[in-house]
Design an enzyme around this catalytic site. Structure first.
Site, mmCIF file in Angstrom:
data_model
loop_
_atom_site.group_PDB
_atom_site.id
_atom_site.type_symbol
_atom_site.label_atom_id
_atom_site.label_comp_id
_atom_site.label_asym_id
_atom_site.label_seq_id
_atom_site.Cartn_x
_atom_site.Cartn_y
_atom_site.Cartn_z
ATOM 1 N N HIS A 53 3.814 2.316 3.088
ATOM 2 C CA HIS A 53 2.438 1.803 3.145
ATOM 3 C C HIS A 53 2.076 1.270 1.768
ATOM 4 O O HIS A 53 2.907 1.301 0.863
ATOM 5 C CB HIS A 53 1.473 2.885 3.635
ATOM 6 C CG HIS A 53 1.272 4.039 2.692
ATOM 7 N ND1 HIS A 53 2.313 4.864 2.295
ATOM 8 C CD2 HIS A 53 0.172 4.504 2.040
ATOM 9 C CE1 HIS A 53 1.841 5.791 1.468
ATOM 10 N NE2 HIS A 53 0.555 5.586 1.286
ATOM 11 N N ASP A 66 0.463 4.052 -5.559
ATOM 12 C CA ASP A 66 1.430 5.027 -6.104
ATOM 13 C C ASP A 66 2.816 4.861 -5.460
ATOM 14 O O ASP A 66 3.814 5.271 -6.033
ATOM 15 C CB ASP A 66 0.923 6.479 -5.985
ATOM 16 C CG ASP A 66 0.479 6.878 -4.589
ATOM 17 O OD1 ASP A 66 -0.193 6.073 -3.927
ATOM 18 O OD2 ASP A 66 0.801 8.006 -4.168
ATOM 19 N N HIS A 67 2.873 4.223 -4.297
ATOM 20 C CA HIS A 67 4.155 4.018 -3.611
ATOM 21 C C HIS A 67 4.806 2.676 -3.953
ATOM 22 O O HIS A 67 5.930 2.415 -3.539
ATOM 23 C CB HIS A 67 3.964 4.111 -2.089
ATOM 24 C CG HIS A 67 3.534 5.470 -1.644
ATOM 25 N ND1 HIS A 67 4.354 6.331 -0.948
ATOM 26 C CD2 HIS A 67 2.366 6.144 -1.842
ATOM 27 C CE1 HIS A 67 3.700 7.468 -0.718
ATOM 28 N NE2 HIS A 67 2.498 7.379 -1.246
ATOM 29 N N HIS A 72 -2.383 7.896 8.505
ATOM 30 C CA HIS A 72 -2.787 8.205 7.129
ATOM 31 C C HIS A 72 -4.304 8.063 6.967
ATOM 32 O O HIS A 72 -4.817 8.007 5.870
ATOM 33 C CB HIS A 72 -2.029 7.255 6.192
ATOM 34 C CG HIS A 72 -2.043 7.614 4.741
ATOM 35 N ND1 HIS A 72 -2.413 8.852 4.270
ATOM 36 C CD2 HIS A 72 -1.715 6.884 3.642
ATOM 37 C CE1 HIS A 72 -2.310 8.861 2.945
ATOM 38 N NE2 HIS A 72 -1.903 7.686 2.545
ATOM 39 N N ASP A 76 3.169 8.995 4.126
ATOM 40 C CA ASP A 76 1.878 9.670 3.946
ATOM 41 C C ASP A 76 1.192 9.735 5.300
ATOM 42 O O ASP A 76 0.960 8.703 5.933
ATOM 43 C CB ASP A 76 0.984 8.885 2.980
ATOM 44 C CG ASP A 76 1.382 9.090 1.531
ATOM 45 O OD1 ASP A 76 2.504 9.574 1.290
ATOM 46 O OD2 ASP A 76 0.570 8.782 0.641
ATOM 47 N N HIS A 132 5.779 14.757 -2.258
ATOM 48 C CA HIS A 132 4.440 14.167 -2.341
ATOM 49 C C HIS A 132 3.373 15.262 -2.385
ATOM 50 O O HIS A 132 2.559 15.405 -1.466
ATOM 51 C CB HIS A 132 4.228 13.235 -1.137
ATOM 52 C CG HIS A 132 3.071 12.297 -1.269
ATOM 53 N ND1 HIS A 132 1.785 12.676 -0.970
ATOM 54 C CD2 HIS A 132 2.984 11.011 -1.673
ATOM 55 C CE1 HIS A 132 0.968 11.647 -1.153
ATOM 56 N NE2 HIS A 132 1.685 10.626 -1.589
HETATM 57 ZN ZN LIG Z 1 0.872 8.717 -1.422
HETATM 58 ZN ZN LIG Z 2 -0.972 7.052 0.659
#
Ligand SMILES: [Zn+2]
Ligand SMILES: [Zn+2]
Length: 298
Positions: free
Chosen positions: A66, A70-71, A160, A184, A247
């Site tokens: 997604h 941060d990803h 999510h 997530d 995570h």
């Molecule tokens: Zn995340």
């Molecule tokens: Zn996320």
């Protein structure tokens, strides 16, 4: 038959947006047969790959879950540093990116942002233009998104939160075995569906001390993830050979500290009593008849 070490999942980054030195941004390396896949490229993914002596140019495809930053914030680093001629780079073929709708816009804009660097290095360092080219494939539903040399990757939609869409997890199959990465998500039946019978099920988790859970903004964050007891319910139904956490959304405030991993363990044990491992950066899972856990020697 899989040879030992033939199918391996390594957690490169087990963190979240918190700029932590021991939990880098979300990224997971899948090595199966001759294929090397990267799932998400959070902060520091390039550093972790180099610690493993895996040249960034050796990654066959980057799969995105997604579009939370941060990803994805490590993408330009893996893409561009991976193009350099040095041993840690060496990419001479296009950078392949597979993700839900949004991957094309992301990569097109990165190409625009770094156009001058690309132009300069082609002219100055004579780097091959093919090595910095980007090939993007998008998908918009559950299904096979990658298949090569006996490795099959199935994307599945997760939940999510109502506005955090699209969001997907991945099931990686190789030689009759399977590893599943939740991405997530909050408690979601699709993770159980695709995680059932997996050798390894890697799930995200979020927790806060009860005092902090009173805060509306904390409730909002936790509502986008699973609590330890919810993750335990997923594990109890999917029954993987090994369940693992990554995570770690461990929430704290100025006055209330984050829950400890012991707290997370105790809460998970309310709903799940099977095999469980707490992930850490560079922890590897070797998937064979059993799933062996290896810690990286620092
Ligand atoms: Zn995340
Ligand atoms: Zn996320």
């Amino acid at each position: 038959m899989t040879a030992t070490g033939d199918f391996k999942v390594t957690l490169l980054g087990t963190g979240v947006p918190i700029p932590s030195h021991d939990r880098f941004g979300p990224a997971t390396l899948i090595e199966a047969g001759d294929q090397k896949l990267l799932i998400d490229a959070g902060r520091g993914a390039s550093i972790r790959l180099n610690q493993l002596r895996v040249p960034m140019g050796r990654i066959d495809a980057l799969l995105l879950t997604h579009y939370h930053s941060d990803h994805t914030s490590g993408i330009p680093d893996v893409w561009l540093t991976g193009w350099l001629q040095s041993h840690f780079g060496t990419r001479t073929k296009p950078f392949r990116v597979i993700g839900p709708i949004g991957a094309k816009v992301l990569m097109e804009n990165l190409e625009r942002a770094y156009a001058l660097d690309i132009k300069i290095r082609i002219a100055d360092e004579k780097l091959p233009p093919e090595g910095v080219a980007v090939e993007v494939e998008e998908f918009d539903r559950d299904g096979v998104v990658y298949e090569r040399n006996g490795v099959r990757v199935i994307a599945f939609e997760v939940d999510h939160g109502d506005v955090i869409k699209p969001a997907y997890g991945y099931r990686i199959e190789y030689a009759g075995r399977a590893a599943v990465i939740s991405g997530d998500t909050r408690y979601n039946a699709n993770v159980i569906k695709y995680g059932t019978g997996a050798d390894l099920l890697v799930h995200e988790v979020a927790a806060a001390r009860p005092e902090l859970m009173q805060e509306a903004y904390i409730q909002r964050i936790v509502a986008h993830h699973v609590t330890p007891s919810e993750a335990g319910r997923v594990f109890a139904q999917a029954k993987p050979k090994l369940a693992a956490f990554t995570h770690f959304v461990m929430l704290a405030s100025e006055h209330i500290s984050a829950p400890s991993l012991d707290d997370v363990l105790a809460e998970t044990r309310q709903t799940y009593d099977g095999p469980l491992q707490f992930g850490e950066d560079l922890m590897a899972f070797e998937i064979g008849d059993t799933v062996a856990v290896r810690r990286h020697k620092r």
